[in-house]
Design a protein around this motif. Sequence first.
Motif, PDB file in Angstrom:
ATOM      1  N   ASP A   1       0.708  -1.141  -0.035  1.00  0.00           N
ATOM      2  CA  ASP A   1       0.129  -0.145  -0.118  1.00  0.00           C
ATOM      3  C   ASP A   1       0.921   1.310  -0.092  1.00  0.00           C
ATOM      4  O   ASP A   1       0.589   2.146  -0.763  1.00  0.00           O
ATOM      5  N   LYS A   2       1.876   1.391   0.916  1.00  0.00           N
ATOM      6  CA  LYS A   2       2.495   2.539   0.927  1.00  0.00           C
ATOM      7  C   LYS A   2       3.476   2.643  -0.353  1.00  0.00           C
ATOM      8  O   LYS A   2       3.638   3.796  -0.709  1.00  0.00           O
ATOM      9  N   LEU A   3       3.967   1.694  -1.063  1.00  0.00           N
ATOM     10  CA  LEU A   3       4.849   1.927  -2.251  1.00  0.00           C
ATOM     11  C   LEU A   3       3.861   2.080  -3.418  1.00  0.00           C
ATOM     12  O   LEU A   3       4.339   3.155  -4.113  1.00  0.00           O
ATOM     13  N   GLU A   4       2.861   1.815  -3.417  1.00  0.00           N
ATOM     14  CA  GLU A   4       1.579   2.091  -4.496  1.00  0.00           C
ATOM     15  C   GLU A   4       1.123   3.539  -4.344  1.00  0.00           C
ATOM     16  O   GLU A   4       0.984   4.114  -5.287  1.00  0.00           O
TER      17      GLU A   4
ATOM     18  N   VAL B   1       7.963  -6.085  -3.825  1.00  0.00           N
ATOM     19  CA  VAL B   1       7.959  -6.685  -2.501  1.00  0.00           C
ATOM     20  C   VAL B   1       8.171  -8.120  -2.360  1.00  0.00           C
ATOM     21  O   VAL B   1       7.652  -8.788  -3.150  1.00  0.00           O
ATOM     22  N   THR B   2       8.827  -8.479  -1.558  1.00  0.00           N
ATOM     23  CA  THR B   2       9.135  -9.843  -1.445  1.00  0.00           C
ATOM     24  C   THR B   2       9.134 -10.198   0.157  1.00  0.00           C
ATOM     25  O   THR B   2       9.642  -9.872   1.077  1.00  0.00           O
ATOM     26  N   THR B   3       8.312 -11.265   0.342  1.00  0.00           N
ATOM     27  CA  THR B   3       8.194 -12.001   1.469  1.00  0.00           C
ATOM     28  C   THR B   3       8.783 -13.400   1.554  1.00  0.00           C
ATOM     29  O   THR B   3       8.386 -14.159   0.768  1.00  0.00           O
ATOM     30  N   VAL B   4       9.512 -13.521   2.740  1.00  0.00           N
ATOM     31  CA  VAL B   4       9.964 -15.106   2.417  1.00  0.00           C
ATOM     32  C   VAL B   4       9.876 -15.611   4.065  1.00  0.00           C
ATOM     33  O   VAL B   4       9.995 -15.068   5.257  1.00  0.00           O
TER      34      VAL B   4
ATOM     35  N   PHE C   1      10.688  -7.677   2.666  1.00  0.00           N
ATOM     36  CA  PHE C   1      11.623  -6.494   2.345  1.00  0.00           C
ATOM     37  C   PHE C   1      11.307  -5.849   0.843  1.00  0.00           C
ATOM     38  O   PHE C   1      10.425  -6.807   0.034  1.00  0.00           O
ATOM     39  N   TRP C   2      11.761  -4.880   0.323  1.00  0.00           N
ATOM     40  CA  TRP C   2      11.181  -4.225  -0.994  1.00  0.00           C
ATOM     41  C   TRP C   2      12.104  -3.170  -1.532  1.00  0.00           C
ATOM     42  O   TRP C   2      13.306  -2.654  -0.714  1.00  0.00           O
TER      43      TRP C   2
ATOM     44  N   VAL D   1      -0.528   2.132 -11.128  1.00  0.00           N
ATOM     45  CA  VAL D   1       0.514   1.070 -10.880  1.00  0.00           C
ATOM     46  C   VAL D   1       0.554   0.086  -9.939  1.00  0.00           C
ATOM     47  O   VAL D   1       0.348   0.477  -8.815  1.00  0.00           O
ATOM     48  N   VAL D   2       0.774  -1.023 -10.249  1.00  0.00           N
ATOM     49  CA  VAL D   2       0.575  -2.286  -9.212  1.00  0.00           C
ATOM     50  C   VAL D   2       2.123  -2.677  -8.855  1.00  0.00           C
ATOM     51  O   VAL D   2       2.912  -2.876  -9.784  1.00  0.00           O
ATOM     52  N   VAL D   3       2.404  -2.636  -7.630  1.00  0.00           N
ATOM     53  CA  VAL D   3       3.435  -3.042  -7.152  1.00  0.00           C
ATOM     54  C   VAL D   3       3.622  -4.792  -7.022  1.00  0.00           C
ATOM     55  O   VAL D   3       2.779  -5.212  -6.298  1.00  0.00           O
ATOM     56  N   PRO D   4       4.297  -5.369  -7.894  1.00  0.00           N
ATOM     57  CA  PRO D   4       3.995  -6.803  -7.694  1.00  0.00           C
ATOM     58  C   PRO D   4       4.846  -7.460  -6.299  1.00  0.00           C
ATOM     59  O   PRO D   4       5.821  -6.854  -5.764  1.00  0.00           O
ATOM     60  N   LEU D   5       4.348  -8.643  -5.955  1.00  0.00           N
ATOM     61  CA  LEU D   5       4.789  -9.470  -4.877  1.00  0.00           C
ATOM     62  C   LEU D   5       5.184 -10.843  -5.152  1.00  0.00           C
ATOM     63  O   LEU D   5       4.678 -11.368  -6.097  1.00  0.00           O
TER      64      LEU D   5
END
Length: 218
Positions: free
Chosen positions: A109-112, A147-150, A141-142, A119-123
């Motif tokens: 949300d913050k990045l978009e 954005v990447t979630t591990v 992390f981003w 514009v869509v920020v991919p995950l």
Amino acid sequence: MPDMVHKPEVFLRIEERYRDPALRQESLRRLKRARGAEGLLGVGQDHTTGAKGGDHILEEGVRYRSSPEPVDESAHILRDWFGSGWGWTAPNRPDIARRALIQTIETIDKLEARQKKGVVVPLQIVWICVPDKSVFEASVFWTDHSVTTVFRTGPTPMPTPEESKQKRVDRQRKEPGWVIIRNDQDGTPEVVGPTIWDVPPPAAGKKKSNPRRRRGKK
């Protein structure tokens, strides 16, 4: 258990759902209300897309070759991911998963909000295993544009050596990645996986001729 980096099908569904801002906000509201493993499973109903189904946040996603019959996936999650089925000893696993997804959504949300409208920020969400059964944690992390979630967990046991070997082969055929490790004998670097490159690509179909071009050719 991932041999390298694994992306269960449910992670693909979550990634797809979170591309839609309205669906993402509905998931966020339900995640903030959820309590315990059963509540988290209920939130997972939001992440069902397409014909494959699935009604929970996290799933192992690959069946044993020797067990082709469908399984009760909700029971699997409660028993193995959030219970003692796989022998993981880290406490508060459901809450860790819930908080990780909340942080993931809020970061998107913050990045978009900084991008142009639409514009869509991919995950990307991935799962890796470590030898320690007491590990269950998530990292979010981003960059400005992704954005990447591990999720990092302890190992998952295999019922028999044969099934373990077969599952490893199946994993390597699906995991598009390389891991550089130390050789057990002399410590030299060794590149591992994926065997997907050993599978020949499907034969290309014959190109259809263009009758108009043929007729117009002098």
